[in-house]
Design a protein around this motif. Structure first.
Motif, PDB file in Angstrom:
ATOM      1  N   ASP A 207       0.828  -1.212   0.000  1.00  0.00           N
ATOM      2  CA  ASP A 207       0.000   0.000   0.000  1.00  0.00           C
ATOM      3  C   ASP A 207       0.858   1.257   0.000  1.00  0.00           C
ATOM      4  O   ASP A 207       0.525   2.260  -0.647  1.00  0.00           O
ATOM      5  CB  ASP A 207      -0.919   0.008   1.232  1.00  0.00           C
ATOM      6  N   GLU A 208       1.973   1.204   0.711  1.00  0.00           N
ATOM      7  CA  GLU A 208       2.849   2.383   0.788  1.00  0.00           C
ATOM      8  C   GLU A 208       3.519   2.644  -0.564  1.00  0.00           C
ATOM      9  O   GLU A 208       3.674   3.797  -0.977  1.00  0.00           O
ATOM     10  CB  GLU A 208       3.896   2.163   1.880  1.00  0.00           C
ATOM     11  N   LEU A 209       3.918   1.589  -1.239  1.00  0.00           N
ATOM     12  CA  LEU A 209       4.514   1.759  -2.569  1.00  0.00           C
ATOM     13  C   LEU A 209       3.501   2.353  -3.538  1.00  0.00           C
ATOM     14  O   LEU A 209       3.828   3.249  -4.334  1.00  0.00           O
ATOM     15  CB  LEU A 209       5.009   0.403  -3.099  1.00  0.00           C
ATOM     16  N   THR A 210       2.263   1.864  -3.446  1.00  0.00           N
ATOM     17  CA  THR A 210       1.214   2.393  -4.325  1.00  0.00           C
ATOM     18  C   THR A 210       0.972   3.873  -4.048  1.00  0.00           C
ATOM     19  O   THR A 210       0.813   4.676  -4.972  1.00  0.00           O
ATOM     20  CB  THR A 210      -0.090   1.599  -4.115  1.00  0.00           C
ATOM     21  N   ALA A 211       0.962   4.231  -2.775  1.00  0.00           N
ATOM     22  CA  ALA A 211       0.725   5.633  -2.406  1.00  0.00           C
ATOM     23  C   ALA A 211       1.868   6.528  -2.884  1.00  0.00           C
ATOM     24  O   ALA A 211       1.634   7.626  -3.416  1.00  0.00           O
ATOM     25  CB  ALA A 211       0.570   5.745  -0.889  1.00  0.00           C
ATOM     26  N   LEU A 212       3.104   6.068  -2.719  1.00  0.00           N
ATOM     27  CA  LEU A 212       4.240   6.864  -3.194  1.00  0.00           C
ATOM     28  C   LEU A 212       4.176   7.053  -4.702  1.00  0.00           C
ATOM     29  O   LEU A 212       4.447   8.137  -5.229  1.00  0.00           O
ATOM     30  CB  LEU A 212       5.557   6.169  -2.813  1.00  0.00           C
ATOM     31  N   HIS A 213       3.814   5.979  -5.385  1.00  0.00           N
ATOM     32  CA  HIS A 213       3.700   6.035  -6.843  1.00  0.00           C
ATOM     33  C   HIS A 213       2.650   7.071  -7.258  1.00  0.00           C
ATOM     34  O   HIS A 213       2.837   7.816  -8.222  1.00  0.00           O
ATOM     35  CB  HIS A 213       3.331   4.648  -7.384  1.00  0.00           C
ATOM     36  N   ALA A 214       1.543   7.112  -6.514  1.00  0.00           N
ATOM     37  CA  ALA A 214       0.457   8.030  -6.853  1.00  0.00           C
ATOM     38  C   ALA A 214       0.793   9.476  -6.495  1.00  0.00           C
ATOM     39  O   ALA A 214       0.384  10.415  -7.187  1.00  0.00           O
ATOM     40  CB  ALA A 214      -0.817   7.594  -6.137  1.00  0.00           C
ATOM     41  N   GLU A 215       1.567   9.672  -5.435  1.00  0.00           N
ATOM     42  CA  GLU A 215       1.816  11.025  -4.934  1.00  0.00           C
ATOM     43  C   GLU A 215       3.007  11.703  -5.601  1.00  0.00           C
ATOM     44  O   GLU A 215       3.093  12.933  -5.602  1.00  0.00           O
ATOM     45  CB  GLU A 215       2.057  10.961  -3.417  1.00  0.00           C
ATOM     46  N   PHE A 219       8.462   9.122  -8.971  1.00  0.00           N
ATOM     47  CA  PHE A 219       8.678   7.799  -8.396  1.00  0.00           C
ATOM     48  C   PHE A 219       7.815   6.777  -9.133  1.00  0.00           C
ATOM     49  O   PHE A 219       6.584   6.911  -9.198  1.00  0.00           O
ATOM     50  CB  PHE A 219       8.321   7.770  -6.911  1.00  0.00           C
ATOM     51  N   VAL A 220       8.473   5.774  -9.706  1.00  0.00           N
ATOM     52  CA  VAL A 220       7.764   4.726 -10.447  1.00  0.00           C
ATOM     53  C   VAL A 220       8.005   3.397  -9.744  1.00  0.00           C
ATOM     54  O   VAL A 220       9.152   2.997  -9.521  1.00  0.00           O
ATOM     55  CB  VAL A 220       8.253   4.642 -11.903  1.00  0.00           C
ATOM     56  N   SER A 221       6.935   2.734  -9.367  1.00  0.00           N
ATOM     57  CA  SER A 221       7.024   1.423  -8.723  1.00  0.00           C
ATOM     58  C   SER A 221       6.526   0.353  -9.687  1.00  0.00           C
ATOM     59  O   SER A 221       5.378   0.397 -10.142  1.00  0.00           O
ATOM     60  CB  SER A 221       6.174   1.410  -7.444  1.00  0.00           C
ATOM     61  N   LYS A 222       7.396  -0.581 -10.008  1.00  0.00           N
ATOM     62  CA  LYS A 222       6.986  -1.713 -10.844  1.00  0.00           C
ATOM     63  C   LYS A 222       7.135  -2.988 -10.019  1.00  0.00           C
ATOM     64  O   LYS A 222       8.235  -3.340  -9.598  1.00  0.00           O
ATOM     65  CB  LYS A 222       7.862  -1.822 -12.099  1.00  0.00           C
TER      66      LYS A 222
END
Length: 372
Positions: A207-215, A219-222
């Motif tokens: 969830d934290e990775l998804t939030a960072l990606h959105a904010e 920052f790109v999370s794959k």
């Protein structure tokens, strides 16, 4: 040894050098109360006030996935919060009459204000302590021993302009500490993070990775779900992250993955931009095997497990051991290793024949002989 050094000596190993005034004050108290020490009184009031060793209190165990958890710890007196994001810390837990030591990555940003730290632990089939911590057997309030933060797998300050993180499994834990630190400082640069896990439910901090990606648009999370999509192929980097050769890269995960990354970066001539943390070497192998310890001068021998320090082994066998550290005078239990191997339980560093070792924090890695 000068007067100042002599006064500081009882607390020199616990308090960071940068806080030398505290060293001086605590050391002076120890000298004045010798043979008793301030610890003999203070630990009765609060176990975290010990100057003899770093301690902490577990304040929260928070599940991350089915087999992993975040452990939040309030460190005691003398802990240095000026650690570097990505470093790890040794933690010792007393279970069934034995101290069990392992090292885990710090996932919390360095923070003097909060004065709490966190580690993330993934239960491993071969790991007693990790399963114990994750399995709910350690309640809040438990006192643990701590070793000072260590490790070269660390993020510089300020961070580079372009970063590539490649992680798998619990290899995400030191990188999470880096991401949280950059986010907290408001200096999250251009970051590409590629993380592999078997299934969606195995992704720690999902969830934290998804939030960072959105904010953060930089920052790109794959996330690569290997049971569904197969193993992430380094040959696809040109498509996933076209400028990967220009980026400073931090990688942490299983050894085969790291070996492959190392080969690719060397072949490209950019291995000077690669930073790797080999958990399997620096952490798992840090579990000492134990063995038969011979104390050459005393003529004593004892067989011990890998969780027993060499100082404890010597005392159990009846060998005459230097034990000044028992009175708060650090580095006074050091003896030469005549033969065999020993392991520093805090860092996992292996000692070989001819080296001088600190017996209170070292254990036998097979049969060994000490000059004591």
């Amino acid at each position: 040894m000068g007067l100042k050094d002599w006064i500081e000596a009882p607390a020199a190993s616990v308090v960071p050098a940068a806080r030398s005034k505290l060293n001086l004050l605590r050391g002076a108290a120890a000298r004045l109360t010798t043979p008793l020490l301030p610890d003999d009184y203070l630990h009765l009031a609060n176990p975290l006030w010990s100057a003899r060793e770093l301690r902490g209190r577990i304040v929260e165990v928070r599940p991350e996935t089915q087999d992993s958890a975040t452990i939040v710890i309030k460190p005691g007196w003398g802990f240095d919060f000026n650690y570097q994001p990505g470093q790890y810390i040794g933690i010792g837990l007393h279970v069934d009459g034995r101290w069990h030591w392992r090292s885990y990555s710090l996932t919390s940003p360095p923070n003097w204000e909060n004065k709490k730290i966190s580690i993330a632990v993934k239960a491993m089939p071969e790991g007693f302590l990790s399963s114990h911590l994750v399995g709910g057997a350690v309640p809040s309030g438990t006192i643990v021993r701590l070793a000072t933060p260590s490790g070269n797998f660390a993020l510089p300050d300020p961070p580079p302009e372009k970063i590539l993180f490649i992680t798998a499994g619990s290899g995400i834990t030191p990188v999470m500490g880096m991401l949280r630190t950059m986010n907290r400082r408001g200096q999250l640069p251009d970051v590409m993070h590629i993380h592999s896990a078997p299934t969606e439910s195995d992704v720690m901090f999902a969830d934290e990775l998804t939030a960072l990606h959105a904010e953060h648009e930089d920052f790109v999370s794959k996330v690569q779900l290997t049971r569904r999509d197969g193993k992430f192929k380094l040959s696809s980097l040109d498509q996933v992250c076209p400028d990967w050769r220009e980026r400073q890269t931090w990688a942490c995960g299983p050894l085969p993955l790291l070996d492959e990354i190392e080969d690719v970066w060397k072949a490209e001539g950019i291995d000077d931009r690669l930073h790797m943390e080999r958990f399997a070497v620096s952490r798992i192998d840090a579990e000492a095997d134990g063995g038969t310890v011979t104390f050459e001068k005393s003529g004593k021998t004892i067989t011990v497990d890998g969780a027993t320090t060499l100082l404890e082994a010597g005392e159990k066998s009846g060998a005459l051991m230097p034990f000044g550290c028992r009175m708060g005078i650090c580095q006074t239990c050091v003896v030469p290793l005549v033969s065999g191997h020993a392991i520093d339980l805090r860092s996992g560093k292996q000692h070989v024949e001819g080296e001088r070792i600190q017996t209170c924090i070292s254990a036998a890695a097979g049969d060994c002989t000490l000059d004591a």
